[in-house]
Design a protein around this motif. Structure first.
Motif, PDB file in Angstrom:
ATOM      1  N   GLN A  28      -3.230   3.795  -2.683  1.00  0.00           N
ATOM      2  CA  GLN A  28      -3.585   2.610  -3.480  1.00  0.00           C
ATOM      3  C   GLN A  28      -2.972   1.319  -2.736  1.00  0.00           C
ATOM      4  O   GLN A  28      -1.981   1.376  -1.840  1.00  0.00           O
ATOM      5  CB  GLN A  28      -2.922   2.709  -4.898  1.00  0.00           C
ATOM      6  N   THR A  29      -3.746   0.265  -3.438  1.00  0.00           N
ATOM      7  CA  THR A  29      -3.126  -0.995  -2.765  1.00  0.00           C
ATOM      8  C   THR A  29      -2.970  -2.046  -3.821  1.00  0.00           C
ATOM      9  O   THR A  29      -3.892  -1.851  -4.715  1.00  0.00           O
ATOM     10  CB  THR A  29      -4.227  -1.565  -1.597  1.00  0.00           C
ATOM     11  N   TRP A  30      -2.017  -2.785  -3.715  1.00  0.00           N
ATOM     12  CA  TRP A  30      -1.713  -3.962  -4.826  1.00  0.00           C
ATOM     13  C   TRP A  30      -1.389  -5.320  -4.042  1.00  0.00           C
ATOM     14  O   TRP A  30      -1.035  -5.359  -2.909  1.00  0.00           O
ATOM     15  CB  TRP A  30      -0.430  -3.369  -5.312  1.00  0.00           C
ATOM     16  N   TYR A  31      -1.950  -6.128  -4.818  1.00  0.00           N
ATOM     17  CA  TYR A  31      -1.822  -7.779  -4.072  1.00  0.00           C
ATOM     18  C   TYR A  31      -1.035  -8.625  -4.869  1.00  0.00           C
ATOM     19  O   TYR A  31      -0.654  -8.457  -6.141  1.00  0.00           O
ATOM     20  CB  TYR A  31      -3.306  -8.430  -3.915  1.00  0.00           C
ATOM     21  N   THR A  32       0.026  -9.205  -4.280  1.00  0.00           N
ATOM     22  CA  THR A  32       1.129 -10.016  -5.015  1.00  0.00           C
ATOM     23  C   THR A  32       0.916 -11.454  -4.596  1.00  0.00           C
ATOM     24  O   THR A  32      -0.143 -11.886  -3.726  1.00  0.00           O
ATOM     25  CB  THR A  32       2.520  -9.923  -4.315  1.00  0.00           C
ATOM     26  N   SER A  33       1.628 -12.265  -5.397  1.00  0.00           N
ATOM     27  CA  SER A  33       1.801 -13.845  -5.200  1.00  0.00           C
ATOM     28  C   SER A  33       2.488 -14.851  -4.384  1.00  0.00           C
ATOM     29  O   SER A  33       2.719 -15.816  -4.372  1.00  0.00           O
ATOM     30  CB  SER A  33       1.379 -14.523  -6.676  1.00  0.00           C
ATOM     31  N   VAL A  34       3.637 -13.845  -3.787  1.00  0.00           N
ATOM     32  CA  VAL A  34       4.574 -14.287  -3.117  1.00  0.00           C
ATOM     33  C   VAL A  34       4.184 -14.301  -1.412  1.00  0.00           C
ATOM     34  O   VAL A  34       3.635 -13.325  -1.045  1.00  0.00           O
ATOM     35  CB  VAL A  34       5.794 -13.533  -3.263  1.00  0.00           C
ATOM     36  N   ASN A  35       4.399 -15.241  -0.943  1.00  0.00           N
ATOM     37  CA  ASN A  35       4.229 -15.312   0.563  1.00  0.00           C
ATOM     38  C   ASN A  35       4.902 -14.686   1.422  1.00  0.00           C
ATOM     39  O   ASN A  35       6.169 -14.880   1.238  1.00  0.00           O
ATOM     40  CB  ASN A  35       4.013 -16.967   0.983  1.00  0.00           C
ATOM     41  N   LYS A  36       4.386 -13.842   2.369  1.00  0.00           N
ATOM     42  CA  LYS A  36       5.570 -13.085   3.228  1.00  0.00           C
ATOM     43  C   LYS A  36       6.265 -13.988   4.213  1.00  0.00           C
ATOM     44  O   LYS A  36       7.362 -13.372   4.479  1.00  0.00           O
ATOM     45  CB  LYS A  36       4.561 -12.249   4.279  1.00  0.00           C
ATOM     46  N   GLN A  37       5.968 -14.905   4.608  1.00  0.00           N
ATOM     47  CA  GLN A  37       6.689 -15.922   5.344  1.00  0.00           C
ATOM     48  C   GLN A  37       7.537 -16.789   4.742  1.00  0.00           C
ATOM     49  O   GLN A  37       8.427 -17.440   4.958  1.00  0.00           O
ATOM     50  CB  GLN A  37       5.663 -16.888   6.279  1.00  0.00           C
ATOM     51  N   ALA A  38       7.677 -16.596   3.251  1.00  0.00           N
ATOM     52  CA  ALA A  38       8.712 -17.041   2.370  1.00  0.00           C
ATOM     53  C   ALA A  38       9.813 -16.238   2.193  1.00  0.00           C
ATOM     54  O   ALA A  38      10.748 -16.473   1.391  1.00  0.00           O
ATOM     55  CB  ALA A  38       8.139 -17.690   1.220  1.00  0.00           C
ATOM     56  N   VAL A  39       9.758 -14.768   2.625  1.00  0.00           N
ATOM     57  CA  VAL A  39      10.822 -14.041   2.572  1.00  0.00           C
ATOM     58  C   VAL A  39      11.194 -13.418   3.743  1.00  0.00           C
ATOM     59  O   VAL A  39      10.842 -13.554   4.878  1.00  0.00           O
ATOM     60  CB  VAL A  39      10.341 -12.703   1.502  1.00  0.00           C
ATOM     61  N   THR A  40      12.506 -12.866   3.865  1.00  0.00           N
ATOM     62  CA  THR A  40      13.168 -12.633   5.069  1.00  0.00           C
ATOM     63  C   THR A  40      12.884 -10.910   5.169  1.00  0.00           C
ATOM     64  O   THR A  40      13.234 -10.386   6.235  1.00  0.00           O
ATOM     65  CB  THR A  40      14.528 -13.000   5.137  1.00  0.00           C
ATOM     66  N   ASN A  41      12.808 -10.053   4.095  1.00  0.00           N
ATOM     67  CA  ASN A  41      12.844  -8.723   4.204  1.00  0.00           C
ATOM     68  C   ASN A  41      12.087  -8.129   2.977  1.00  0.00           C
ATOM     69  O   ASN A  41      12.137  -8.817   1.742  1.00  0.00           O
ATOM     70  CB  ASN A  41      13.772  -7.974   4.679  1.00  0.00           C
ATOM     71  N   SER A  63       0.908  -1.275   0.132  1.00  0.00           N
ATOM     72  CA  SER A  63      -0.223   0.017   0.207  1.00  0.00           C
ATOM     73  C   SER A  63       0.819   1.403   0.057  1.00  0.00           C
ATOM     74  O   SER A  63       1.931   1.473   0.620  1.00  0.00           O
ATOM     75  CB  SER A  63      -0.946   0.099   1.196  1.00  0.00           C
ATOM     76  N   LYS A  64       0.452   2.421  -0.700  1.00  0.00           N
ATOM     77  CA  LYS A  64       0.932   3.773  -0.926  1.00  0.00           C
ATOM     78  C   LYS A  64       0.627   4.525   0.228  1.00  0.00           C
ATOM     79  O   LYS A  64      -0.766   4.603   0.343  1.00  0.00           O
ATOM     80  CB  LYS A  64       1.174   4.158  -2.270  1.00  0.00           C
ATOM     81  N   ILE A  65       1.475   4.919   1.175  1.00  0.00           N
ATOM     82  CA  ILE A  65       0.785   5.975   1.956  1.00  0.00           C
ATOM     83  C   ILE A  65       0.733   7.485   1.444  1.00  0.00           C
ATOM     84  O   ILE A  65       1.750   7.909   1.252  1.00  0.00           O
ATOM     85  CB  ILE A  65       1.675   5.789   3.337  1.00  0.00           C
TER      86      ILE A  65
END
Length: 427
Positions: A339-352, A327-329
């Motif tokens: 605005q807000t966008w949705y992705t297909s990568v799981n948050k707990q599969a990334v470190t930052n 989301s853009k603030i």
């Protein structure tokens, strides 16, 4: 079950079926027509109807192949007939039309005899594929923004990083491992060279103040400016800092409000605090952290980031199945989501995650010495890439804070008490 094969002979088209020796049948055809060479169709039909055999799975496959061949041939025959219609056919066209109509009836009959449901299943599969394609086009989790943000990158494509260029613990005690640091991308007058730093308590969860340093050397030796800002005397309490993912922009600190699914904005000058409510279903209080196979980084549910265009927030929701949401603030008091966008990568599969020139980047743990920037998402186009292959040579195993600074084009990292920076290279 019996299969009836009608053999139609014409000077215009020819159909052949290859049978095994034991299944071979011979049909005697007698030409009785004086003008048209097709003989008597009724006689041929009577003779052909006597040729029958039992259908087994192999024959069904052969039947399906024959059906496809006929289905392919029919449009060609119709095109030929269209040509015949324009010419003087001596009543030839009427006879051929009857044959084609009869052939069509026979094909429908063959389809009904398909007890193995081969053709029916093929059509069902085609319908299913069509429905899936329509579903993808309607996918609610790929909501397109009502308006696209303007391009904000004056450089070019982000291609690599080099370094580290800076490595220091500063004044942080060795048991205070979590925190964040960096520079203000839109600094107040007279603060262009300042650095800021937030150090969490020994619990690595909370903080209630932010320190400022007039230069990089002052940051290194821990000489603070008098502008130390205290959010609240108590720690933790409502509207104090939770987690290490904090950023500083336009003389204000943005962070995850304590024990809440909100983003807080602390104005350094007025000391006023405002906040933004994240969408319902947002994971917080260490329920949707950054992780790798070995561990998760506590209270990293809500990540803040800055770049050339302003402040962004990266989080995950139940509705988006734990995948990254961006989301853009919008600046203001109180601030709002643009605005807000949705992705297909799981948050707990990334470190930052971090933002650079309006592009979202995500990292993953490779080993104790290497972190990989492997993923990017472009809000302008909706394009996701999963194979960037940009590697960070780490100074410590775990990165708990990561943010890009457009002021000096540096990537600022906080890991196990240390502050580390890398130079970002653009094409």
């Amino acid at each position: 079950m019996k299969l009836y094969i009608v053999i139609l002979l014409s000077s215009l088209f020819h159909i052949t079926q290859q049978l095994n020796q034991q299944d071979r049948c011979v049909c005697e055809l007698t030409n009785k027509e004086k003008v048209f060479p097709h003989e008597t169709l009724n006689s041929v039909n009577d003779e052909a109807s006597k040729c029958s055999f039992k259908v087994n799975p192999q024959k069904s496959v052969e039947l399906e192949a024959l059906y496809f061949g006929l289905d392919f041939r029919l449009p060609q025959l119709l095109q030929d007939l269209s040509t015949l219609e324009k010419e003087d056919d001596g009543e030839l066209y009427g006879a051929v039309s009857l044959q084609l109509l009869h052939l069509r009836d026979e094909l429908h009959e063959l389809e009904e005899y398909d007890t193995l449901q081969v053709e029916k299943k093929r059509k069902d599969n085609l319908r299913l594929k069509r429905d899936l394609d329509e579903c993808k086009n309607r996918n609610d989790f790929n909501i397109q923004p009502t308006r696209q943000p303007d391009s904000v990158c004056p450089h070019a494509k982000f291609v690599n990083i080099t370094g580290p260029r800076f490595y220091s613990t500063g004044e942080a005690p060795s048991n205070h491992k979590y925190g964040g640091w960096g520079r203000d991308p839109k600094p107040a007058l007279g603060k262009e060279n300042w650095y800021w730093r937030v150090i969490l308590t020994a619990s690595n969860i909370y903080a209630n103040n932010i320190n400022f340093y007039s230069s990089l050397s002052a940051l290194t030796v821990g000489v603070k400016t008098p502008d130390k800002a205290l959010i609240h005397a108590a720690n933790p309490t409502t509207n104090t800092i939770q987690g290490p993912n904090v950023v500083f922009y336009c003389d204000a600190l943005y962070y995850n409000c304590y024990n809440s699914d909100r983003v807080c904005r602390f104005n350094i000058t007025s000391k006023a605090i405002s906040n933004i409510q994240l969408p319902k279903g947002t994971r917080y209080n260490s329920k949707g952290n950054f992780c790798h196979l070995g561990k998760c980084y506590i209270y990293t549910d809500i990540d803040l980031a800055t770049d050339e265009s302003g402040v962004w927030v990266i989080y995950s929701t139940v509705q988006n199945f734990g995948n990254l949401v961006l989301s853009k603030i919008e600046e203001g008091d109180p601030p709002m989501f643009a605005q807000t966008w949705y992705t297909s990568v799981n948050k707990q599969a990334v470190t930052n995650t971090f933002m650079a020139c309006g592009i979202l980047y995500a990292t993953r743990y490779v080993d104790k010495e290497i972190e990989e920037i492997f993923y990017s998402f472009d809000p302008l186009t909706g394009v996701e890439k999963f194979n960037l292959g940009i590697f960070i040579n780490k100074m410590c195993p775990d990165i708990n804070f990561l943010n890009y600074s457009p002021v000096d084009k540096m990537l600022h990292i906080h890991c196990d008490t240390y502050m580390v920076s890398y130079e970002v290279l653009f094409e």
